[in-house]
Scaffold this motif. Structure first.
Motif, PDB file in Angstrom:
ATOM      1  N   ARG A 153      15.814  24.800 -21.894  1.00 38.99           N
ATOM      2  CA  ARG A 153      16.251  23.592 -21.183  1.00 38.99           C
ATOM      3  C   ARG A 153      15.351  22.396 -21.466  1.00 38.99           C
ATOM      4  O   ARG A 153      15.752  21.248 -21.276  1.00 38.99           O
ATOM      5  N   LYS A 154      14.118  22.654 -21.895  1.00 32.36           N
ATOM      6  CA  LYS A 154      13.161  21.574 -22.144  1.00 32.36           C
ATOM      7  C   LYS A 154      13.371  20.907 -23.502  1.00 32.36           C
ATOM      8  O   LYS A 154      12.737  19.899 -23.806  1.00 32.36           O
ATOM      9  N   SER A 155      14.212  21.482 -24.330  1.00 33.04           N
ATOM     10  CA  SER A 155      14.407  20.955 -25.673  1.00 33.04           C
ATOM     11  C   SER A 155      15.463  19.856 -25.683  1.00 33.04           C
ATOM     12  O   SER A 155      16.406  19.867 -24.894  1.00 33.04           O
ATOM     13  N   MET A 156      15.310  18.920 -26.623  1.00 36.70           N
ATOM     14  CA  MET A 156      16.267  17.830 -26.778  1.00 36.70           C
ATOM     15  C   MET A 156      17.350  18.159 -27.803  1.00 36.70           C
ATOM     16  O   MET A 156      18.277  17.389 -28.007  1.00 36.70           O
ATOM     17  N   TYR A 157      17.224  19.310 -28.470  1.00 38.72           N
ATOM     18  CA  TYR A 157      18.175  19.681 -29.517  1.00 38.72           C
ATOM     19  C   TYR A 157      19.334  20.479 -28.931  1.00 38.72           C
ATOM     20  O   TYR A 157      19.414  20.690 -27.723  1.00 38.72           O
ATOM     21  N   SER A 158      20.223  20.960 -29.809  1.00 38.09           N
ATOM     22  CA  SER A 158      21.406  21.721 -29.392  1.00 38.09           C
ATOM     23  C   SER A 158      21.012  22.888 -28.492  1.00 38.09           C
ATOM     24  O   SER A 158      20.180  23.717 -28.869  1.00 38.09           O
TER      25      SER A 158
END
Length: 352
Positions: A153-158
């Motif tokens: 959830r912390k990622s900005m990617y897919s």
């Protein structure tokens, strides 16, 4: 008007065919279950199985005490465990394959099996009783999937891609933990217990152990069965789903939670039993198609029957019992190779 009538008739035939197919599969499952009570290290005749079963309901005829004990304390909990583990892993595998739009996905993609293995290995190392080992495996599996989801959830990617990558990382970390525990474990006692658990087996299964895992498996199966048609929505692209007003992340979280309950409960009851969640959904898809409203019930019945049959083979093919996880791997690995080859052929044909 004629076209509409033709389509209605075609749909009616498909529904009738599906019901007959499901009824036939259920009939085969019933036959496998009855057959399973007869075989094993101490074989029971059909009459002994029937009298042992009726003994709990006031039957006062000629009874063999050993047959009653074997039926109620060994065969029944073992067969029930195989039924629910097979159904749970197959349904979880079907749900994951739909969620990630990938037919090569299995229930342990987010680390549930590795987390459960780490929890069980740590509990065995501490000398815990069987019920605490089972609980540690269950909590370990849930914790691994929760960590995978929260980190992704912390990622900005897919979100889908990062979730898979995070699951692989958690899986590797848990496997490293299991290896460390095996390295420091007493090789004369504890290491053997850990190794036996990791191979997957229903040898020590009893009714108490089954009851511990029954409720989470039943909860997961009921949820996915009731809302199975919504898995079809998860097969859409995220942009397409958003344009239709579908909250794809919420549905994915709900189905991941239900599938994790199924997988964690199955692993904590029977240890690592691989390939069921990968192989059975493909067989079910070949029989009933890709519609999850039909695929989920078919996967549950096929998975239940398959694992009961594999357990029958594990406890009867040799004089000594084989680990169930080894038997399912021997059956599953060739199927996976066949699947890869078939997909390669389809891709090549599509390219031409």
């Amino acid at each position: 008007m004629n076209l509409s009538h033709h389509e209605v008739q075609k749909d009616t035939r498909k529904r009738r065919h599906y019901r007959l197919l499901l009824l036939g599969m259920f009939g085969i499952l019933t036959a496998i279950v009855f057959f399973s009570f007869w075989i094993g290290y101490y074989p029971l005749s059909p009459s002994q199985v029937m009298t042992a079963f009726l003994s709990r309901f006031g039957y006062q005829g000629e009874l063999l005490p050993q047959a009653v004990t074997i039926f109620w304390n060994i065969r029944l909990p073992r067969i029930l465990s195989a039924l629910f583990i097979g159904a749970s892993l197959s349904v979880a595998g079907s749900a994951y394959q739909g969620m990630f739009r990938n037919p090569l996905v299995s229930p342990d993609i987010l680390g549930v099996s590795s987390g459960a293995s780490l929890g069980a290995a740590f509990a065995i190392l501490c000398g815990s009783p069987d019920w605490l080992i089972q609980l540690a495996a269950f909590l370990g599996g849930i914790a691994a999937v929760a960590a995978s989801y929260l980190i992704s959830r912390k990622s900005m990617y897919s979100h889908t891609l990062i979730l898979v990558l995070t699951g692989s990382m958690i899986m590797s970390l848990c496997n490293a933990g299991v290896t460390m525990i095996k390295y420091i474990a007493d090789p004369n006692d504890v290491l053997q217990q850990i190794t036996f658990w990791l191979m997957g087996s229903l040898t020590k299964t009893n009714m108490k152990a089954f009851q511990w895992s029954f409720l989470p498996m039943l909860a997961g199966l009921c949820f996915i069965f009731l809302f199975r048609w919504r898995i079809n929505l998860l097969t859409l692209d995220e942009e397409e789903a958003k344009s239709l007003g579908i909250n794809i992340r919420r549905y994915r979280l709900l189905f991941i939670t239900a599938s994790t309950l199924l997988s964690a409960a199955a692993v904590c009851l029977g240890g690592l039993i691989g390939w069921v969640g990968l192989m059975i959904p493909h067989l079910a898809r070949a029989l009933v198609g890709a519609d999850y409203e039909r695929l989920i019930p078919a996967s549950a019945i096929l998975g239940a029957g398959y694992l009961v049959l594999m357990d029958d083979i594990a406890r009867s093919i040799l004089s000594m019992e084989l680990p169930l996880g080894v038997v399912t791997s021997i059956m599953g690995a060739p199927f996976f190779i066949y699947l890869i080859i078939q997909r390669g052929r389809h891709s090549h044909a599509a390219g031409n």
